[in-house]
Design an enzyme around this catalytic site. Structure first.
Site, PDB file in Angstrom:
ATOM      1  N   LYS A 121      40.127  12.639  26.186  1.00  0.00           N
ATOM      2  CA  LYS A 121      39.502  13.843  25.866  1.00  0.00           C
ATOM      3  C   LYS A 121      39.097  13.959  24.381  1.00  0.00           C
ATOM      4  O   LYS A 121      39.667  14.099  23.505  1.00  0.00           O
ATOM      5  CB  LYS A 121      40.545  14.683  26.250  1.00  0.00           C
ATOM      6  CG  LYS A 121      39.864  16.253  26.321  1.00  0.00           C
ATOM      7  CD  LYS A 121      41.073  17.410  26.464  1.00  0.00           C
ATOM      8  CE  LYS A 121      40.237  18.370  26.240  1.00  0.00           C
ATOM      9  NZ  LYS A 121      41.093  19.867  26.656  1.00  0.00           N
TER      10      LYS A 121
ATOM     11  N   LYS B   3      40.046  20.372  17.635  1.00  0.00           N
ATOM     12  CA  LYS B   3      40.967  20.181  17.713  1.00  0.00           C
ATOM     13  C   LYS B   3      41.395  18.499  17.571  1.00  0.00           C
ATOM     14  O   LYS B   3      41.556  17.650  18.413  1.00  0.00           O
ATOM     15  CB  LYS B   3      41.047  20.664  19.465  1.00  0.00           C
ATOM     16  CG  LYS B   3      41.093  22.246  20.040  1.00  0.00           C
ATOM     17  CD  LYS B   3      41.458  22.184  21.042  1.00  0.00           C
ATOM     18  CE  LYS B   3      41.841  23.337  21.547  1.00  0.00           C
ATOM     19  NZ  LYS B   3      42.189  23.474  23.316  1.00  0.00           N
TER      20      LYS B   3
ATOM     21  N   LYS C   2      36.310  13.072  29.388  1.00  0.00           N
ATOM     22  CA  LYS C   2      35.872  14.537  29.663  1.00  0.00           C
ATOM     23  C   LYS C   2      35.292  14.659  28.099  1.00  0.00           C
ATOM     24  O   LYS C   2      35.846  13.735  26.813  1.00  0.00           O
ATOM     25  CB  LYS C   2      36.859  15.206  29.346  1.00  0.00           C
ATOM     26  CG  LYS C   2      37.073  16.767  29.260  1.00  0.00           C
ATOM     27  CD  LYS C   2      37.889  17.250  29.829  1.00  0.00           C
ATOM     28  CE  LYS C   2      37.758  18.673  29.275  1.00  0.00           C
ATOM     29  NZ  LYS C   2      39.200  20.067  29.225  1.00  0.00           N
TER      30      LYS C   2
HETATM   31  C1  PBG Z   1      42.107  23.182  27.981  1.00  0.00           C
HETATM   32  C2  PBG Z   1      41.670  22.998  28.332  1.00  0.00           C
HETATM   33  C3  PBG Z   1      40.228  22.696  27.714  1.00  0.00           C
HETATM   34  C4  PBG Z   1      39.135  22.388  29.260  1.00  0.00           C
HETATM   35  C5  PBG Z   1      40.432  21.971  30.239  1.00  0.00           C
HETATM   36  N1  PBG Z   1      41.265  21.988  29.790  1.00  0.00           N
HETATM   37  C6  PBG Z   1      39.811  22.773  26.608  1.00  0.00           C
HETATM   38  C7  PBG Z   1      40.206  22.916  25.621  1.00  0.00           C
HETATM   39  O1  PBG Z   1      40.604  21.594  25.194  1.00  0.00           O
HETATM   40  O2  PBG Z   1      39.480  23.188  24.574  1.00  0.00           O
HETATM   41  C8  PBG Z   1      37.890  22.115  28.825  1.00  0.00           C
HETATM   42  C9  PBG Z   1      37.073  22.086  30.217  1.00  0.00           C
HETATM   43  C10 PBG Z   1      35.493  22.984  30.200  1.00  0.00           C
HETATM   44  O3  PBG Z   1      34.996  23.243  29.673  1.00  0.00           O
HETATM   45  O4  PBG Z   1      34.981  22.484  31.460  1.00  0.00           O
HETATM   46  N2  PBG Z   1      43.558  22.107  27.301  1.00  0.00           N
END
Ligand code: PBG
Length: 334
Positions: free
Chosen positions: A195, A222, A253
């Site tokens: 991620k 983050k 992701k």
């Molecule tokens: C939370 C989370 C996020 C997403 C999924 N779970 C946002 C982030 O990490 O800030 C993003 C999903 C999307 O943008 O469609 N941890």
């Protein structure tokens, strides 16, 4: 010329016969935003066609989707501010958390649905981070204890697949152990393996009001836990750890901008790979289509098919319902 590749493209049936990749509704997981209250269906401004639903209104929507063949859902909570605190304590307490109660109702109404949930502190945290913030830092090992409580509470509510989206180190092994100790040996884990610290989560954070808060002692981004967009080999390290720690699926992701990473994980690990086509990627496509610059019914399926070709077994996508409708209406035109 004795080799004319065009011969295998000469008609729709010929193309269908030699098509290398297939995309079906069964490959898709539909992310759904839930809010507390009644009679709510409020559109996410930066994601036209996507809504925040209260538990009463979402039931009919879920039924429609199930009838269309969409059977996999990933639910996310938009928590009211008065349920947020520094340690996300509401995340694992059904009395304080409408999301856990909603999951239990959905489980009861749809026994055959595959329910996935999100594990991270950000929707419940006053700091807006996926982990505990202390002295300007995100604490790893203390965070995973909270994630474990959240995980077990979600499994108790009926989740089939737990989705840790937090990127803390060592959490998959810890969550697997705690699930097993609680008797949830059948509950799967889809790890957010690679991620990235991406700009493409903006619309999602708007939808859930979950962005990192502005304060001197809170990191603004983050980047100390989500991955650097420049790194690919590091995704193999994350994949190896998640595999060894017991993940059932590896996820990448965002999706389209990270197809090389999807491919890499697919080549190197013998467990399913998922891709999350995130909110910003979805918003880009919708905006171009609304401007008349792209044709939605062609660009959307092409995007999803390309992710399958790159190696994604499963795709989390806000287009799941629209794709299922196109299948029903015989509108897919490859
Ligand atoms: C939370 C989370 C996020 C997403 C999924 N779970 C946002 C982030 O990490 O800030 C993003 C999903 C999307 O943008 O469609 N941890």
């Amino acid at each position: 010329m004795n080799r004319r590749p065009r011969r295998n493209r000469k008609s729709a049936p010929v193309r269908a016969q030699v098509r290398e990749t297939h995309l079906g509704v069964e490959n898709l997981i539909y992310p759904i935003f839930l809010v507390d209250g009644e009679n709510v269906k409020s559109e996410v401004p930066s994601m036209p066609g996507n809504y925040r639903w209260s538990i009463d209104t979402v039931m009919q929507e879920l039924e429609e989707c199930m009838d269309l063949g969409v059977k996999h859902f990933d639910f996310f909570p938009a928590m009211p501010d008065d349920k947020k605190d520094k340690y996300a304590t509401s995340s694992y307490n059904p009395d304080e958390n409408f999301y856990l109660r909603a999951l239990a109702k959905i489980r009861k109404n749809f026994p055959e649905m595959v329910i996935m949930t999100d594990v991270a502190m950000d929707p419940y945290s006053t700091d807006g981070h996926d982990g505990i913030v202390e002295g300007g830092k995100i604490l790893n090992d203390e965070t995973i204890e909270i994630l474990a409580k959240m995980t077990v509470a979600q499994a108790d509510a009926g989740a089939d697949i737990i989705g840790p989206s937090d990127m803390m180190d060592g959490r998959i092994e810890y969550l697997r152990t705690e699930l097993d100790l609680a008797g949830h040996t059948d509950t799967s884990i889809m790890s957010y393996t690679a991620k990235y610290a991406s700009a493409f989560y903006g619309p999602f954070r708007d939808a859930l009001d979950s962005a990192p808060k502005e304060a001197a002692d809170i990191p603004k981004d983050k980047k100390t836990y989500q991955m650097d967009p420049a790194n690919k080999r590091e995704a193999l390290l994350e994949g190896e750890l998640d595999y060894l720690e017991g993940a059932d699926y590896l996820m990448v992701k965002p999706a389209v901008h990270y197809m090389d990473v999807i491919h890499e994980l697919k080549e190197n690990f013998n467990i399913p790979v998922a891709a999350y086509h995130v909110s910003g990627e979805c918003a880009m496509l919708i905006a171009a289509c609304q401007n008349g610059w792209l044709d939605y019914e062609r660009a959307m399926p092409e995007t999803l098919m390309s992710l399958r070709r790159a190696g994604a077994d499963s795709i989390l996508t806000y287009f799941a319902k629209d794709f299922a409708k196109m299948v029903r209406d015989g509108k897919l035109d490859w």
